[in-house]
Design a protein around this motif. Structure first.
Motif, PDB file in Angstrom:
ATOM      1  N   ALA A   5       0.868  -1.155  -0.049  1.00  0.00           N
ATOM      2  CA  ALA A   5      -0.019   0.042  -0.077  1.00  0.00           C
ATOM      3  C   ALA A   5       0.923   1.317   0.104  1.00  0.00           C
ATOM      4  O   ALA A   5       0.365   2.237  -0.114  1.00  0.00           O
ATOM      5  N   ARG A   6       2.398   1.195   0.116  1.00  0.00           N
ATOM      6  CA  ARG A   6       3.080   2.395   0.186  1.00  0.00           C
ATOM      7  C   ARG A   6       2.803   3.019   1.332  1.00  0.00           C
ATOM      8  O   ARG A   6       2.665   4.301   1.223  1.00  0.00           O
ATOM      9  N   GLY A   7       2.436   2.364   2.766  1.00  0.00           N
ATOM     10  CA  GLY A   7       1.779   3.411   3.786  1.00  0.00           C
ATOM     11  C   GLY A   7       3.031   3.475   4.718  1.00  0.00           C
ATOM     12  O   GLY A   7       2.836   4.088   5.664  1.00  0.00           O
ATOM     13  N   THR A   8       4.296   3.194   4.461  1.00  0.00           N
ATOM     14  CA  THR A   8       5.461   3.532   5.143  1.00  0.00           C
ATOM     15  C   THR A   8       6.571   3.921   4.272  1.00  0.00           C
ATOM     16  O   THR A   8       6.721   3.171   3.214  1.00  0.00           O
ATOM     17  N   ASP A   9       7.578   4.537   5.024  1.00  0.00           N
ATOM     18  CA  ASP A   9       8.893   4.637   4.306  1.00  0.00           C
ATOM     19  C   ASP A   9       9.764   3.443   4.792  1.00  0.00           C
ATOM     20  O   ASP A   9      10.805   3.328   4.166  1.00  0.00           O
ATOM     21  N   MET A  10       9.634   3.084   6.026  1.00  0.00           N
ATOM     22  CA  MET A  10      10.357   1.874   6.418  1.00  0.00           C
ATOM     23  C   MET A  10       9.578   0.873   7.193  1.00  0.00           C
ATOM     24  O   MET A  10       8.428   1.185   7.749  1.00  0.00           O
ATOM     25  N   ILE A  11       9.983  -0.284   7.351  1.00  0.00           N
ATOM     26  CA  ILE A  11       9.374  -1.477   7.931  1.00  0.00           C
ATOM     27  C   ILE A  11       9.907  -1.630   9.043  1.00  0.00           C
ATOM     28  O   ILE A  11      11.074  -2.141   9.129  1.00  0.00           O
ATOM     29  N   ASN A  12       9.311  -1.981  10.118  1.00  0.00           N
ATOM     30  CA  ASN A  12       9.767  -2.435  11.530  1.00  0.00           C
ATOM     31  C   ASN A  12       9.342  -3.801  11.790  1.00  0.00           C
ATOM     32  O   ASN A  12       8.477  -4.231  11.591  1.00  0.00           O
ATOM     33  N   VAL A  13      10.557  -4.492  11.980  1.00  0.00           N
ATOM     34  CA  VAL A  13      10.297  -6.105  12.010  1.00  0.00           C
ATOM     35  C   VAL A  13      11.060  -6.492  13.269  1.00  0.00           C
ATOM     36  O   VAL A  13      11.882  -5.703  13.937  1.00  0.00           O
ATOM     37  N   HIS A  14      10.894  -7.539  13.984  1.00  0.00           N
ATOM     38  CA  HIS A  14      11.163  -8.331  15.068  1.00  0.00           C
ATOM     39  C   HIS A  14      10.781  -9.419  15.191  1.00  0.00           C
ATOM     40  O   HIS A  14       9.506  -9.830  14.881  1.00  0.00           O
ATOM     41  N   GLY A  15      11.108 -10.158  16.105  1.00  0.00           N
ATOM     42  CA  GLY A  15      10.565 -11.529  16.541  1.00  0.00           C
ATOM     43  C   GLY A  15      10.946 -12.786  15.796  1.00  0.00           C
ATOM     44  O   GLY A  15      12.112 -13.181  15.510  1.00  0.00           O
TER      45      GLY A  15
ATOM     46  N   ILE B  47       9.944 -10.807   5.207  1.00  0.00           N
ATOM     47  CA  ILE B  47       9.805  -9.452   4.952  1.00  0.00           C
ATOM     48  C   ILE B  47      10.807  -8.714   4.441  1.00  0.00           C
ATOM     49  O   ILE B  47      10.883  -7.751   3.792  1.00  0.00           O
ATOM     50  N   GLY B  48      12.091  -9.209   4.928  1.00  0.00           N
ATOM     51  CA  GLY B  48      13.204  -8.230   4.621  1.00  0.00           C
ATOM     52  C   GLY B  48      13.475  -8.513   2.992  1.00  0.00           C
ATOM     53  O   GLY B  48      13.819  -7.608   2.272  1.00  0.00           O
ATOM     54  N   TRP B  49      13.261  -9.666   2.589  1.00  0.00           N
ATOM     55  CA  TRP B  49      13.269 -10.042   1.211  1.00  0.00           C
ATOM     56  C   TRP B  49      12.379  -9.205   0.605  1.00  0.00           C
ATOM     57  O   TRP B  49      12.769  -8.640  -0.589  1.00  0.00           O
ATOM     58  N   LEU B  50      11.201  -8.992   1.040  1.00  0.00           N
ATOM     59  CA  LEU B  50       9.933  -8.310   0.391  1.00  0.00           C
ATOM     60  C   LEU B  50      10.159  -6.868   0.341  1.00  0.00           C
ATOM     61  O   LEU B  50      10.143  -6.187  -0.593  1.00  0.00           O
ATOM     62  N   ALA B  51      10.841  -6.397   1.440  1.00  0.00           N
ATOM     63  CA  ALA B  51      11.218  -5.002   1.636  1.00  0.00           C
ATOM     64  C   ALA B  51      12.052  -4.472   0.429  1.00  0.00           C
ATOM     65  O   ALA B  51      12.158  -3.418  -0.082  1.00  0.00           O
ATOM     66  N   ALA B  52      13.213  -5.571   0.462  1.00  0.00           N
ATOM     67  CA  ALA B  52      14.305  -5.286  -0.666  1.00  0.00           C
ATOM     68  C   ALA B  52      13.780  -5.118  -1.880  1.00  0.00           C
ATOM     69  O   ALA B  52      14.010  -4.336  -2.878  1.00  0.00           O
ATOM     70  N   GLU B  53      12.953  -6.022  -2.390  1.00  0.00           N
ATOM     71  CA  GLU B  53      12.224  -5.878  -3.669  1.00  0.00           C
ATOM     72  C   GLU B  53      11.479  -4.573  -3.906  1.00  0.00           C
ATOM     73  O   GLU B  53      11.398  -4.230  -5.202  1.00  0.00           O
ATOM     74  N   HIS B  54      10.980  -3.870  -2.897  1.00  0.00           N
ATOM     75  CA  HIS B  54      10.254  -2.730  -2.929  1.00  0.00           C
ATOM     76  C   HIS B  54      11.155  -1.514  -2.717  1.00  0.00           C
ATOM     77  O   HIS B  54      10.643  -0.279  -2.423  1.00  0.00           O
ATOM     78  N   GLY B  55      12.367  -1.887  -2.392  1.00  0.00           N
ATOM     79  CA  GLY B  55      13.441  -0.748  -1.998  1.00  0.00           C
ATOM     80  C   GLY B  55      13.075   0.034  -0.703  1.00  0.00           C
ATOM     81  O   GLY B  55      13.322   1.146  -0.601  1.00  0.00           O
ATOM     82  N   ILE B  56      12.550  -0.815   0.160  1.00  0.00           N
ATOM     83  CA  ILE B  56      12.019  -0.176   1.555  1.00  0.00           C
ATOM     84  C   ILE B  56      13.119  -0.428   2.566  1.00  0.00           C
ATOM     85  O   ILE B  56      13.130  -1.603   2.793  1.00  0.00           O
TER      86      ILE B  56
ATOM     87  N   MET C  39      19.244 -11.349  12.345  1.00  0.00           N
ATOM     88  CA  MET C  39      18.636 -11.058  11.431  1.00  0.00           C
ATOM     89  C   MET C  39      18.880  -9.723  10.706  1.00  0.00           C
ATOM     90  O   MET C  39      19.270  -9.467   9.346  1.00  0.00           O
ATOM     91  N   ALA C  40      19.339  -8.907  11.686  1.00  0.00           N
ATOM     92  CA  ALA C  40      19.808  -7.390  11.238  1.00  0.00           C
ATOM     93  C   ALA C  40      21.077  -7.549  10.443  1.00  0.00           C
ATOM     94  O   ALA C  40      21.374  -6.870   9.442  1.00  0.00           O
ATOM     95  N   ILE C  41      22.005  -8.381  10.901  1.00  0.00           N
ATOM     96  CA  ILE C  41      23.237  -8.684  10.453  1.00  0.00           C
ATOM     97  C   ILE C  41      22.951  -9.119   8.763  1.00  0.00           C
ATOM     98  O   ILE C  41      23.790  -8.674   7.919  1.00  0.00           O
ATOM     99  N   ALA C  42      22.225  -9.935   8.716  1.00  0.00           N
ATOM    100  CA  ALA C  42      21.885 -10.774   7.508  1.00  0.00           C
ATOM    101  C   ALA C  42      21.383 -10.073   6.410  1.00  0.00           C
ATOM    102  O   ALA C  42      21.358 -10.265   5.178  1.00  0.00           O
ATOM    103  N   LEU C  43      20.204  -9.033   6.749  1.00  0.00           N
ATOM    104  CA  LEU C  43      19.471  -8.273   5.810  1.00  0.00           C
ATOM    105  C   LEU C  43      20.212  -6.974   5.439  1.00  0.00           C
ATOM    106  O   LEU C  43      20.489  -6.208   6.232  1.00  0.00           O
ATOM    107  N   PRO C  44      20.529  -6.697   4.185  1.00  0.00           N
ATOM    108  CA  PRO C  44      21.345  -5.521   3.712  1.00  0.00           C
ATOM    109  C   PRO C  44      20.389  -4.456   3.760  1.00  0.00           C
ATOM    110  O   PRO C  44      21.081  -3.236   3.957  1.00  0.00           O
TER     111      PRO C  44
END
Length: 378
Positions: free
Chosen positions: A262-272, A280-289, A304-309
């Protein structure tokens, strides 16, 4: 490697300070550890936590786990389970009676990485060796003096970015706290604020402009309005081009995907969940978020933080949980460091198992003083 047994230990203790935000106030920790034991003796560790009410007695947690979760784990290979794709339909779309899912996911990934004798962040494809941590106070209910003391200490040990709670009914109180922060820490690398859905979209635009006019440069506003108000979030993005909207914390993977699309955010907050964060990290990379790593129990999310670019920042909130594990993750000069231990890097402390376990439910006022937070002055 096959899973052949499990152990659960229940904990209940006072926090060293009242944490919370514009919506909630929390003074006690309610935690259980889940250890999955493999036929080769390896142990995978996960964490079960509830925010507001004590967990049932340990025997009842074990009973529910054995009835609802164990049949899907016994005799299974951990690496197969973490990659298994399920087909949820009808009545199978439901949670367990207790929120075991995240802890089981952590324990399975822990075992899968240990089987390969690899740190989890390496198994997930990470190549970085550290991630910037920002000091998050969970500070809404602190006095001004305690607020300043916490952030002064954070700055003194190398933190250069800070997040505070806003969303007070009087915006002047939020401005006062921002003023205190800057006077305490000097000119930071970044300031983040978190309203925990305390504002409407229109309020957010007005308040963010007041904050900007007062001279505060805010890197992001987190969860400013109701999570599912995608149109409102887009309005905030358009009305506040001088800051970023960081949202998604309260959603599961399905909701985060909808928010991104929906393009409702500039950044996506993940944890857990390890698996969910990576998807979600892979999907965010696809959308450049960009992705930010919010609070995860004992900072297990560093893997996960270290693994996700896409991740630049990890939240650290100075909670008094370190006594639960043998070796907490190292945070040095405002950076959380990669570890070299097989698995996700955390092992249940034998001292915690013997000294801090609380098998039966106690009234909060019957608990002893909380464990000392060794990362804060006392």
């Amino acid at each position: 490697m096959r899973i052949v047994d499990f152990r659960i230990v229940r904990f209940q203790f006072a926090r060293d300070r009242v944490i919370g935000d514009s919506q909630v106030r929390i003074a006690h920790a309610h935690v259980a550890t889940i250890e999955l034991i493999a036929d080769n003796g390896m142990v995978g560790l996960g964490f079960l936590a509830t925010l507001f009410n004590p967990l049932p007695a340990q025997a009842e947690i074990e009973r529910i786990f054995r009835a609802e979760i164990w049949p899907g784990l016994e005799g299974q290979a951990p690496a197969a389970l973490v990659h298994r794709v399920r087909r949820p339909r009808g009545g199978n779309i439901r949670g367990a009676s207790l929120p075991f899912g995240e802890g089981v996911d952590q324990a399975l990934w822990d075992l899968a990485a240990k089987k390969l004798d690899m740190p989890l962040w390496k198994l997930l494809g990470g190549s970085k060796t550290r991630v910037k941590a920002y000091a998050s106070g969970l500070d809404f209910h602190l006095s001004d003096d305690d607020f300043c003391a916490l952030f002064d200490h954070a700055a003194s040990i190398g933190y250069r970015a800070f997040k505070i709670k806003v969303g007070h009914p009087d915006i002047e109180r939020d401005l006062h706290r921002l003023d205190l922060l800057v006077k305490t820490v000097g000119k930071p690398e970044a300031i983040m604020i978190d309203a925990n859905e305390g504002w409407s979209p229109q309020q957010t635009v007005r308040n963010m402009n007041k904050i900007r006019d007062a001279g505060f440069d805010i890197l992001w506003i987190e969860d400013p309005c109701l999570r599912y108000d995608f149109e409102g979030l887009k309005m905030i993005r358009a009305g506040c081009p001088f800051t970023l909207v960081n949202s998604g914390e309260y959603f599961d993977a399905h909701g985060k995907r909808q928010l991104i699309e929906a393009r409702g955010t500039d950044m996506i907050n993940v944890h857990g969940f390890v698996s969910e964060v990576m998807r979600i990290g892979w999907l965010a990379a696809e959308h450049g978020i960009p992705v930010s790593l919010g609070n995860s129990f004992l900072e297990i999310g560093v893997n996960m933080a270290i693994a996700l670019p896409e991740v630049e920042w990890l939240e650290y909130s100075f909670q008094n949980f370190d006594h639960l594990v043998e070796t907490p993750f190292e945070i040095r000069d405002g950076w959380i460091q990669a570890h070299d231990r097989p698995g996700h890097g955390l092992v249940l402390s034998e001292a915690a198992r013997s000294e801090w376990a609380v098998p039966e439910v106690l009234a909060n006022d019957a608990l002893p003083p909380g464990p000392v937070n060794t990362r804060l002055p006392h």
